[in-house]
Design an enzyme around this catalytic site. Sequence first.
Site, PDB file in Angstrom:
ATOM      1  N   HIS A   1       0.834  -1.211   0.000  1.00 31.39           N
ATOM      2  CA  HIS A   1       0.000   0.000   0.000  1.00 31.39           C
ATOM      3  C   HIS A   1       0.867   1.259   0.000  1.00 31.39           C
ATOM      4  CE1 HIS A   1       0.236   0.897   4.441  1.00 31.39           C
ATOM      5  NE2 HIS A   1       0.380  -0.409   4.540  1.00 31.39           N
TER       6      HIS A   1
ATOM      7  N   ASP B   1      -0.542   4.283   0.540  1.00 33.45           N
ATOM      8  CA  ASP B   1      -1.113   5.301   1.435  1.00 33.45           C
ATOM      9  C   ASP B   1      -0.444   5.194   2.805  1.00 33.45           C
ATOM     10  OD1 ASP B   1      -2.454   2.797   2.016  1.00 33.45           O
ATOM     11  OD2 ASP B   1      -4.021   3.898   3.073  1.00 33.45           O
TER      12      ASP B   1
ATOM     13  N   ASP C   1       6.032   1.667   6.681  1.00 30.73           N
ATOM     14  CA  ASP C   1       4.621   1.265   6.526  1.00 30.73           C
ATOM     15  C   ASP C   1       3.950   2.148   5.485  1.00 30.73           C
ATOM     16  OD1 ASP C   1       2.107   0.218   6.903  1.00 30.73           O
ATOM     17  OD2 ASP C   1       1.805   1.088   8.882  1.00 30.73           O
TER      18      ASP C   1
ATOM     19  N   GLU D   1      -5.257   1.099   2.394  1.00 29.92           N
ATOM     20  CA  GLU D   1      -5.037   0.090   3.441  1.00 29.92           C
ATOM     21  C   GLU D   1      -5.247   0.693   4.817  1.00 29.92           C
ATOM     22  OE1 GLU D   1      -3.307  -2.616   6.323  1.00 29.92           O
ATOM     23  OE2 GLU D   1      -2.753  -0.542   6.005  1.00 29.92           O
TER      24      GLU D   1
ATOM     25  N   ASP E   1       4.855  -5.999   4.652  1.00 26.84           N
ATOM     26  CA  ASP E   1       4.170  -4.936   5.395  1.00 26.84           C
ATOM     27  C   ASP E   1       4.054  -5.336   6.860  1.00 26.84           C
ATOM     28  OD1 ASP E   1       2.819  -2.517   5.743  1.00 26.84           O
ATOM     29  OD2 ASP E   1       0.857  -3.377   5.271  1.00 26.84           O
TER      30      ASP E   1
ATOM     31  N   HIS F   1       2.847   4.414  12.571  1.00 24.73           N
ATOM     32  CA  HIS F   1       1.680   5.212  12.979  1.00 24.73           C
ATOM     33  C   HIS F   1       2.040   6.270  14.029  1.00 24.73           C
ATOM     34  CE1 HIS F   1      -1.421   1.934  11.608  1.00 24.73           C
ATOM     35  NE2 HIS F   1      -0.390   2.044  10.782  1.00 24.73           N
TER      36      HIS F   1
HETATM   37  N1  BES Z   1       1.362  -2.721   8.133  1.00 27.46           N
HETATM   38  C1  BES Z   1       0.341  -2.550   9.099  1.00 27.46           C
HETATM   39  C2  BES Z   1      -0.028  -3.805   9.840  1.00 27.46           C
HETATM   40  C3  BES Z   1       1.097  -4.445  10.613  1.00 27.46           C
HETATM   41  C4  BES Z   1       2.050  -3.701  11.267  1.00 27.46           C
HETATM   42  C5  BES Z   1       1.150  -5.802  10.689  1.00 27.46           C
HETATM   43  C6  BES Z   1       3.069  -4.322  11.967  1.00 27.46           C
HETATM   44  C7  BES Z   1       2.131  -6.433  11.406  1.00 27.46           C
HETATM   45  C8  BES Z   1       3.111  -5.685  12.041  1.00 27.46           C
HETATM   46  C9  BES Z   1      -0.901  -1.972   8.410  1.00 27.46           C
HETATM   47  O1  BES Z   1      -0.584  -0.906   7.565  1.00 27.46           O
HETATM   48  C10 BES Z   1      -1.830  -1.418   9.443  1.00 27.46           C
HETATM   49  O2  BES Z   1      -1.461  -0.486  10.111  1.00 27.46           O
HETATM   50  N2  BES Z   1      -3.039  -1.965   9.547  1.00 27.46           N
HETATM   51  C11 BES Z   1      -4.015  -1.434  10.415  1.00 27.46           C
HETATM   52  C12 BES Z   1      -5.383  -1.965  10.094  1.00 27.46           C
HETATM   53  C13 BES Z   1      -6.189  -1.149   9.153  1.00 27.46           C
HETATM   54  C14 BES Z   1      -7.563  -1.717   9.000  1.00 27.46           C
HETATM   55  C15 BES Z   1      -6.257   0.307   9.534  1.00 27.46           C
HETATM   56  C16 BES Z   1      -3.726  -1.794  11.837  1.00 27.46           C
HETATM   57  O3  BES Z   1      -3.142  -2.858  12.106  1.00 27.46           O
HETATM   58  O4  BES Z   1      -4.089  -1.005  12.698  1.00 27.46           O
HETATM   59 MN    MN Z   2       1.020  -1.338   6.375  1.00 24.80          MN
HETATM   60 MN    MN Z   3      -0.298   0.901   8.908  1.00 20.96          MN
END
Ligand code: BES
Ligand code: MN
Ligand code: MN
Length: 459
Positions: free
Chosen positions: A86, A88, A119, A152, A179, A426
């Site tokens: 992703h 974004d 990320d 994403e 990711d 984040h």
């Molecule tokens: N890349 C992350 C997820 C992640 C981070 C998996 C570290 C394993 C280790 C992804 O971009 C993410 O942040 N996903 C969100 C969910 C989405 C529905 C907003 C999350 O996990 O909060």
């Molecule tokens: Mn991610």
């Molecule tokens: Mn993320």
Amino acid sequence: MQTIKEYVESNKQRFLDELFELLRFPSVSADPKYKGDVSNTATFVAKKLTEAGADNVEVCQTAGHPIVYGEKFIDASLPTVLVYGHYDVQPADPIELWDTPPFEPTIRDGKIYARGAADDKGQFYMHVKAFEYMIETGTLACNVKFMIEGEEEIGSVNLGTFVRENKERLKADIIVISDTSMISLTQPSIETGLRGLSYIEVEVLGPNRDLHSGVYGGAVANPATVLAKLIASLHDENNHIAIPGFYDDVVELSAAEREALNKAPFDIEAYKQDLGVDEVWGEAGYSTIERTGIRPTLEVNGLWGGYIGEGAKTVLPSKAEAKISMRLVPNQNSQRITELFVKHFEAIAPPYVKVTVRPHHGGEPVVTPTSGIAYKAAEKALEDTFGIAPIPTRGGGSIPIVALFEEVLGLKTVLLGFGLNSDNLHSPNEKYGIENYVKGIETIPLFHKYYAELAKEEK
Ligand code: BES
Ligand code: MN
Ligand code: MN
């Protein structure tokens, strides 16, 4: 022929420059203000895929942000790898906590600081550069498809439709996603599970307007106090989640599985020090590794109400709100958990306030197989690059689309992640190690090579 190591060495500066260019786009999917920037990022990604040698590159419009597609088909007898990522990113705020601007990538201490560095821009772009190498040197071992989306971080709201409408185009043998995180550069690992997600907003409404807290306080329920009590009641004294039925579908791991999981290197003192906490917290009876991998959780992501500006204002707020997320594990179902939450929260609401519960997006948990040839290929590739075999771990984050790929395309995923949990995803000062970036680019062609070899053997 140039090896991938030599190729990366002689192109390293350009690989960094290109990633920096990508990182300068503020592709924040959550904020409509950046819609144009998100769209420009998609165009940039498409251009880079074309330059790297992909065919049929297309910026596919959706009801939201576009999806970038590209492919290289070489031979029907070879397996096809579908790369998902992703472009974004999460919002950069609180912006004042960044040491350098989030969209002006800066190198410090061998790490690239920028929103999206790990990320997922830094991670998906490794695939574009590894692909460039394989095209340049004629060493592409598999057919390759790219699907890089722009939603994403807001729950992949339009990707499901795209996948359903493009089943033929997305036909592949395996999905590869970079990711996720690995333990460290000295102990590579492969995440073999992602948690699901249920995300909910709650509103507690009291009097029909903000009131003078001296004139009315003590005689009318304060929505902020009520919300705080309701939220506090969602965990019991053992930090179990107190929603009836919440754990009903949770798969408990066997003693042997738990033991294996807890064998992964983990330094609790370093963990606490890194986070600046004196003690860890969590569900009684489980280790920190288990609490963030195989157990479901409930978190308050935001909580507000009343006056939060400078100085003091004496006011009894009319309403208070919170954003709450629950991380889910197999075999919990996000819709069912959302229903349980709504029912419970409404049931515990006292009569002197009105409670509204608004569900957001959700996603299902997944466990990715360690028995297939994709895992084996990833294992071999990582061992070649890092000189030590990777170990399987369970990740705490969510990539909801992985479960959907399995459901709609019937495809399994391998999570070939090169980030670190300490990369500040984040958060302010997100970073990605140059070494992680380089090692990732070096590992990917090996994955393709081993995957093709193992697929051939399997035939
Ligand atoms: N890349 C992350 C997820 C992640 C981070 C998996 C570290 C394993 C280790 C992804 O971009 C993410 O942040 N996903 C969100 C969910 C989405 C529905 C907003 C999350 O996990 O909060
Ligand atoms: Mn991610
Ligand atoms: Mn993320």
